[in-house]
Design an enzyme around this catalytic site. Sequence first.
Site, PDB file in Angstrom:
ATOM      1  N   ILE F  77      69.327  41.092   6.048  1.00  0.00           N
ATOM      2  CA  ILE F  77      68.205  41.105   5.103  1.00  0.00           C
ATOM      3  C   ILE F  77      67.849  42.551   4.800  1.00  0.00           C
ATOM      4  CG2 ILE F  77      65.729  40.645   4.942  1.00  0.00           C
ATOM      5  CD1 ILE F  77      66.208  38.130   6.555  1.00  0.00           C
ATOM      6  N   CYS F  78      67.757  42.894   3.513  1.00  0.00           N
ATOM      7  CA  CYS F  78      67.414  44.269   3.122  1.00  0.00           C
ATOM      8  C   CYS F  78      65.978  44.599   3.525  1.00  0.00           C
ATOM      9  CB  CYS F  78      67.556  44.435   1.614  1.00  0.00           C
ATOM     10  SG  CYS F  78      66.882  46.005   1.023  1.00  0.00           S
ATOM     11  N   VAL F  79      65.809  45.692   4.240  1.00  0.00           N
ATOM     12  CA  VAL F  79      64.490  46.028   4.774  1.00  0.00           C
ATOM     13  C   VAL F  79      63.476  46.347   3.673  1.00  0.00           C
ATOM     14  CG1 VAL F  79      65.132  48.455   5.180  1.00  0.00           C
ATOM     15  CG2 VAL F  79      63.216  47.468   6.415  1.00  0.00           C
TER      16      VAL F  79
END
Lengths: 95, 95, 135, 135, 130, 130
Positions: F77-79
């Site tokens: 998941i992209c931060v």
Amino acid sequence: MLHIVNKSPFEKDAFTSCMGHASSSSTVLLIEDGVFAALKGSAVADQLSKAKVVALQSDVAARGIEANLAEGIELVDYAGFVDLVTENRTVQSWV
Amino acid sequence: MLHIVNKSPFEKDAFTSCMGHASSSSTVLLIEDGVFAALKGSAVADQLSKAKVVALQSDVAARGIEANLAEGIELVDYAGFVDLVTENRTVQSWV
Amino acid sequence: MSEIKKFLYVNRKAPYGTVYALESLEVVLIGAAFDQDVRLIFMDDGVFQIKKGQNAEASGMKNFSPTYNALGDYDVNQIYVEKESLEARGLTLDDLMDLTYEDEDDDWAEKKSIRLLSADEIRDLMEESDVVLSF
Amino acid sequence: MSEIKKFLYVNRKAPYGTVYALESLEVVLIGAAFDQDVRLIFMDDGVFQIKKGQNAEASGMKNFSPTYNALGDYDVNQIYVEKESLEARGLTLDDLMDLTYEDEDDDWAEKKSIRLLSADEIRDLMEESDVVLSF
Amino acid sequence: MKISIQVNEGPYQHQSSDSAYHFVKSALEKGHEIFRVFFYHDGVNNGTRLASPPQDDRNVQQRWSDLAKEHDLDLVICVAAAQRRGIVDDGEAERNGKDATNIMDGFRISGLGQLIEAGIQADRLVVFGD
Amino acid sequence: MKISIQVNEGPYQHQSSDSAYHFVKSALEKGHEIFRVFFYHDGVNNGTRLASPPQDDRNVQQRWSDLAKEHDLDLVICVAAAQRRGIVDDGEAERNGKDATNIMDGFRISGLGQLIEAGIQADRLVVFGD
């Protein structure tokens, strides 16, 4: 009645479908990416004459297209948007 | 190369833009609402001849349009989708 | 109590690719309990929502199209389909589900819920509505 | 180490109405650190991303267009704009931001990053890419 | 005049929630009553308290919460849409056996009937969506 | 062959996550390696453990988690996207002062570099979006 279009006329069918179903006495308010429909000389500019077309000032400014608008496009701020909603008995969003 | 279109050609510009940029040797895979581009007799059906067009079987079935497809549309399942991806060096999604 | 309002549901999106069609139908079913005047328009890609023969099994999604058959039982029987939208998609009325209702004012005779309208007639329907919910 | 790949970012969406343009730019900036061959295409509504004179203040959103000016400093200088997309929107190259870079192979001369291409040339660019990220 | 609002998209991905917020704020400034703001579809994602957007950008979720407190707004999240997407308050956590909640102060979770009621009771219903 | 996947939309609202899931499952069945699945934009919302979708529908979020466990998938998941939208793990909760987490087992939060690396290391990158 008031029609609200928030989609780019080049990407989605909302503006063209709206203009095909708006009576000449209705007002079409362009917001968000819908303001691109008000560009002069675009592939959809000839549809602008079918109804009264108004665009949201802040969304026009965000996209930097004030100088590119077709003639006769009226600009409103959010207060004007609210007035359009209260002045028209029926409000339809072309989401 | 493989182009993947997942948008309805009537609602969005993805299919038309894709067909305008696909070489005749490329394959266009229609998935999700993109499968509507494969309908016979539709307003966009004449664009189907510009490249090889394939549609995802399960998305065609979900929408109940098997009997409405234009001639020459090949159907693939997900395994066939995977094969199209591995067979083509370049894969572009028209999201 | 409030007066009865004309609720118009404008369905312009295809089913499955996005959730709008399914969640719009959920609103219509809940709304049917409120004794308002309810009309549904299927236009543009919305006509695909009531396409015959939907089978979502292999896609792993839920086929919610049978629920449209129940609309008549909820007194939702003013269903309008746009002619121009069907034509642009290569479809005819025969491609759509046969939605019906039983008319209590006519000895419960089974009647068709769907009426085919032109774009101009759709426009008039929009103009005379009080509340427009668009999906 | 892996060979150098041709990364193509295809930007087809307008800014502000959706987040794709902003979050695509974030990918390009991060990706610039990876020493790959990076090209950006602005076509269809993507051309609006680099429209001159954006002012998002009254809309309450963040104007991220100045960041495009920094692309040259990140060695991202192969930027392609489709001619047909501009024309359909009533725009010309003069409506777009002047994106430039300093060419280290030419005594750091300032050069234009944007090249105008036809749809056919855009097609060739797509065909010769290894990885296509589309937003 | 009494106005109801429907928001169909989540924060940041689409501008819909921004537009609805500015509209509501402006309507309140002009003396109108906001009967209810109903969050449907991905719109339910406006009601999370777990977001931490960049400092130089607006905070869409927090802004709704602040406006609700200031004007005693009724911000309603659709329960069916919230269950699909994972927006949870104490009651929902207990009913569905979840070990955490993420709802933002100022929002409440309720049924779709609240949307229909918003359409009936208000003079206008304005939909912001995609 | 090594394949990477990018998912740009959240669960239910768009079919993108469903399509990506079925593609990954099929690629694994055919013996290909899935290098990474990167969730960007609203795609980060696939990684919540707080959803409770209707019993008669698929559970999009849980299904990803189960597949990850079965095949040791790398679900990232992209931060930055997660911070805007409120997807939080223990580390993020501590860094941003949040009182709860909602990340689903099998997902991890990391930077955008993971997407670029996925494009470099894999033989193919397939984007599922809107």
